[in-house]
Design a protein around this motif. Structure first.
Motif, mmCIF file in Angstrom:
data_model
loop_
_atom_site.group_PDB
_atom_site.id
_atom_site.type_symbol
_atom_site.label_atom_id
_atom_site.label_comp_id
_atom_site.label_asym_id
_atom_site.label_seq_id
_atom_site.Cartn_x
_atom_site.Cartn_y
_atom_site.Cartn_z
ATOM 1 N N ASN A 77 0.799 -1.215 0.000
ATOM 2 C CA ASN A 77 0.000 0.000 0.000
ATOM 3 C C ASN A 77 0.835 1.269 0.000
ATOM 4 O O ASN A 77 1.985 1.275 0.423
ATOM 5 C CB ASN A 77 -0.884 0.035 1.254
ATOM 6 N N GLU A 78 0.185 2.320 -0.448
ATOM 7 C CA GLU A 78 0.700 3.674 -0.295
ATOM 8 C C GLU A 78 -0.446 4.509 0.264
ATOM 9 O O GLU A 78 -1.519 4.561 -0.336
ATOM 10 C CB GLU A 78 1.171 4.245 -1.628
ATOM 11 N N THR A 79 -0.194 5.126 1.410
ATOM 12 C CA THR A 79 -1.224 5.958 2.017
ATOM 13 C C THR A 79 -0.735 7.401 2.088
ATOM 14 O O THR A 79 0.473 7.653 2.120
ATOM 15 C CB THR A 79 -1.575 5.480 3.444
ATOM 16 N N GLY A 83 2.627 6.978 3.919
ATOM 17 C CA GLY A 83 3.500 6.621 2.798
ATOM 18 C C GLY A 83 3.378 5.138 2.454
ATOM 19 O O GLY A 83 2.313 4.552 2.579
ATOM 20 N N ILE A 84 4.481 4.534 2.041
ATOM 21 C CA ILE A 84 4.490 3.123 1.652
ATOM 22 C C ILE A 84 4.361 2.253 2.900
ATOM 23 O O ILE A 84 5.086 2.428 3.878
ATOM 24 C CB ILE A 84 5.789 2.751 0.906
ATOM 25 N N ASP A 86 4.360 -1.799 3.532
ATOM 26 C CA ASP A 86 4.537 -3.147 2.978
ATOM 27 C C ASP A 86 4.852 -4.085 4.136
ATOM 28 O O ASP A 86 5.999 -4.246 4.533
ATOM 29 C CB ASP A 86 5.665 -3.149 1.944
ATOM 30 N N TYR A 103 -0.172 0.940 -9.776
ATOM 31 C CA TYR A 103 -1.319 1.136 -8.901
ATOM 32 C C TYR A 103 -2.496 0.408 -9.502
ATOM 33 O O TYR A 103 -2.700 0.440 -10.723
ATOM 34 C CB TYR A 103 -1.632 2.625 -8.752
#
Length: 108
Positions: A77-79, A83-84, A86, A103
């Motif tokens: 994910n990236e929020t 941020g990233i 994992d 994405y």
């Protein structure tokens, strides 16, 4: 009133711990190869969806080529806020090749 970073960190730690504590062979995409010493194995698809449900953001998918030439997908994910994220990257061994991430929509 400023942002309480300690509170945000605790919230993320709580989310991460809850997700990791839920992992098992029943939640792995490859239950036959799942082992307790590598609980993150096969958890990336469900984990990325769960993180997306809780924190929003985007899901990232990338092809991975294991050293023995098996090709699989990896999801994380990236929020906006963190941020990233994992949580399952440690399932991969040295020599694994990660191709260009993209994405994706939740339905893919």
């Amino acid at each position: 009133m400023g942002v309480n970073f300690d509170s945000k960190k605790k919230d993320l730690e709580s989310i991460v711990n809850s997700i990791k504590n839920s992992w098992g062979y029943k939640t792995s995409i490859d239950a036959e190869k799942w082992v307790p010493v590598k609980p993150e194995y096969g958890q990336d698809e469900a984990t990325s969806l769960t993180v997306n449900d809780i924190l929003g953001g985007r899901i990232i998918k990338e092809n991975v080529i294991w050293p023995y030439n098996q090709i699989k997908f990896h999801y994380y994910n990236e929020t906006r806020e963190y941020g990233i994220i994992d949580l399952t990257h440690s399932q991969f061994i040295i020599g694994t090749i990660f191709e260009k991430p993209t994405y994706i929509d939740r339905d893919e």
